[in-house]
Design an enzyme around this catalytic site. Structure first.
Site, PDB file in Angstrom:
ATOM      1  N   HIS A   1      66.666-106.469  31.164  1.00  0.00           N
ATOM      2  CA  HIS A   1      67.772-105.533  30.978  1.00  0.00           C
ATOM      3  C   HIS A   1      68.924-106.296  30.340  1.00  0.00           C
ATOM      4  CE1 HIS A   1      70.258-101.954  31.933  1.00  0.00           C
ATOM      5  NE2 HIS A   1      71.230-102.849  31.958  1.00  0.00           N
ATOM      6  N   CYS A   2      69.325-105.873  29.156  1.00  0.00           N
ATOM      7  CA  CYS A   2      70.361-106.577  28.404  1.00  0.00           C
ATOM      8  C   CYS A   2      71.706-105.888  28.621  1.00  0.00           C
ATOM      9  CB  CYS A   2      70.018-106.596  26.912  1.00  0.00           C
ATOM     10  SG  CYS A   2      71.257-107.458  25.907  1.00  0.00           S
ATOM     11  N   VAL A   3      72.672-106.635  29.172  1.00  0.00           N
ATOM     12  CA  VAL A   3      73.985-106.049  29.425  1.00  0.00           C
ATOM     13  C   VAL A   3      74.758-105.822  28.131  1.00  0.00           C
ATOM     14  CG1 VAL A   3      74.148-107.035  31.736  1.00  0.00           C
ATOM     15  CG2 VAL A   3      74.994-108.349  29.775  1.00  0.00           C
TER      16      VAL A   3
END
Length: 415
Positions: free
Chosen positions: A268-270
């Site tokens: 999951h890429c912020v």
């Protein structure tokens, strides 16, 4: 029939109709907090959270169909980034303090939100506003000096547009697995345990299970598997997701931030506020690549302008005329800010390229480290699980073919 909302009206979190003019009214928690602060008394447990929720619900802007809620995490980058960069341009020591503390604060906020398992638009807002503000400073402070040609400005602009286009594609569906409708679970269960799911139908909020075993979460992976009966196949037990109530295909994983299972989940890429999975992994790599090229090109053009007769690398560390005027100081400060961000994104891109070369996802690497089933290679930069590694060319061929055909929905994906 209920009267439609005017531009300044909205329905608050309690379901009541409210008006922007009354944003400071009827807030018992805030009144109590101010009273206790004035009398030097401590706040009761949970008071700050309730006040923050109330403030976040009432910060809105007028709109045609009713006042629109503003996400507060969008605001700090828009205000703090220009202020901090202008302060850093005042003196060399101020620049050293600001540019050193800024990454520390961003990392601290990342770990804070990661520990609380919260989604935030702060990092996406910071990234997009940084791009826009750096481009604005380049056009306002660097181009007027006359050392940057028209074709170079066009090339930099095209790189920025291509990067934003790839980023927009990376923000799309990463490959979410469909969540079965609750009314079909009993008929399609085929021997799987009957579980109840409460919350929104799209699985983004409020997903809970009854009778499910909970466990640790690794890289967004909810490790809570149900207790299956003895007659269930072993392969079904390990791939059953108690959150989404489905059997996951190989390499799929559950993201605890998005609340969904994703095909070939990487992480999951912020920075894009979304998962990176089977459908958007290529666009994610493309966006990172365009960012690196555009950023390095912009840094080079700026250093050639304010630090003449020096190579970009030397000018980055030794530029005597950088603080001779405020315009040069601001440009040099922005160059260092870009260099810090580019170094961080370059590290992310390097890890991604190495993982692709060994056909391993970030999630699989973390799970292999936890279970001590992978080999550390290249000084620990990559974890080779050996499970899907078929050689450099085959691994890249597999990656380039991701999302080229719609996923086949087998009986394993149906509950």
């Amino acid at each position: 029939m209920e009267e439609p909302l005017c531009c300044c009206e909205y329905v608050d979190r309690r379901g009541e109709r409210n008006h922007l003019a009354a944003c400071c009214c009827d807030c018992e928690d805030l009144d109590e907090g101010c009273e206790r602060w004035l009398t030097c008394k401590s706040l009761p447990p949970g008071a700050l959270e309730r006040i923050a929720d109330t403030v976040a619900d009432r910060v809105r802007i007028p709109w045609f169909s009713g006042a629109v809620k503003v996400n507060l995490s969008l605001v700090p980058p828009l205000v703090l980034l220009p202020v901090l960069l202008h302060v850093a341009a005042l003196h060399f020591l101020l620049g050293l303090v600001v540019l050193t503390s800024l990454p520390v604060v961003v990392l601290w906020y990342y770990y804070l939100t990661h520990r609380r398992k919260e989604r935030t638009l702060f990092f996406l807002s910071l990234g997009l506003f940084s791009l826009g503000y750096m481009y604005y400073v380049f056009l306002q402070e660097v181009v007027p000096r006359g050392r940057v040609g028209y074709s170079q400005v066009v090339a930099l602009t095209c790189g920025l547009i291509l990067m934003l286009a790839a980023l927009s594609r990376a923000k799309t569906d990463p490959g979410y697995l469909p969540i079965p409708a609750s009314d079909k679970k009993s008929s399609l269960g085929q021997g799987l345990p009957n579980k109840s799911v409460r919350g929104s139908s799209n699985g983004l909020h409020g997903i809970t299970t009854s009778g499910a075993a909970s466990g640790r979460a690794v890289n967004g992976e909810a490790k809570g598997y149900s207790r299956m009966s003895a007659e269930e196949p072993e392969g079904v037990k390990k791939d059953w997701c108690t959150k989404c109530q489905l059997v996951r295909p190989a390499r799929a994983g559950h993201c605890r931030l998005c609340g969904r299972c994703v095909r070939r989940l990487d992480h999951h890429c912020v920075w894009i506020n979304s998962c990176v999975g089977e459908q958007n992994h290529q666009a994610f790599i493309l966006a990172l690549s365009f960012f690196m090229l555009t950023s390095v090109y912009g840094i080079t053009l700026t250093l050639h302008t304010i630090c003449r007769d020096r190579t970009p690398f030397v000018a980055l560390f030794y530029c005597p005329g950088a603080y001779s005027d405020y315009s040069s100081a601001l440009s040099f400060t922005c160059v260092w800010y870009c260099a810090i961000v580019t170094a961080g994104m370059g590290y992310i891109l390097l890890i991604q390229l190495l993982n692709i070369s060994y056909n391993v996802t970030e999630r699989e690497a973390r799970l292999a480290l936890r279970d001590n089933t992978g080999r550390r290679l290249l000084g620990g930069l990559v974890i080779d699980t050996g499970q899907y590694n078929r050689g450099f060319l085959c691994n890249w061929g597999h990656f380039l073919s991701l999302g080229s055909s719609p996923p086949q929905h087998s009986a394993e994906d149906i509950v």
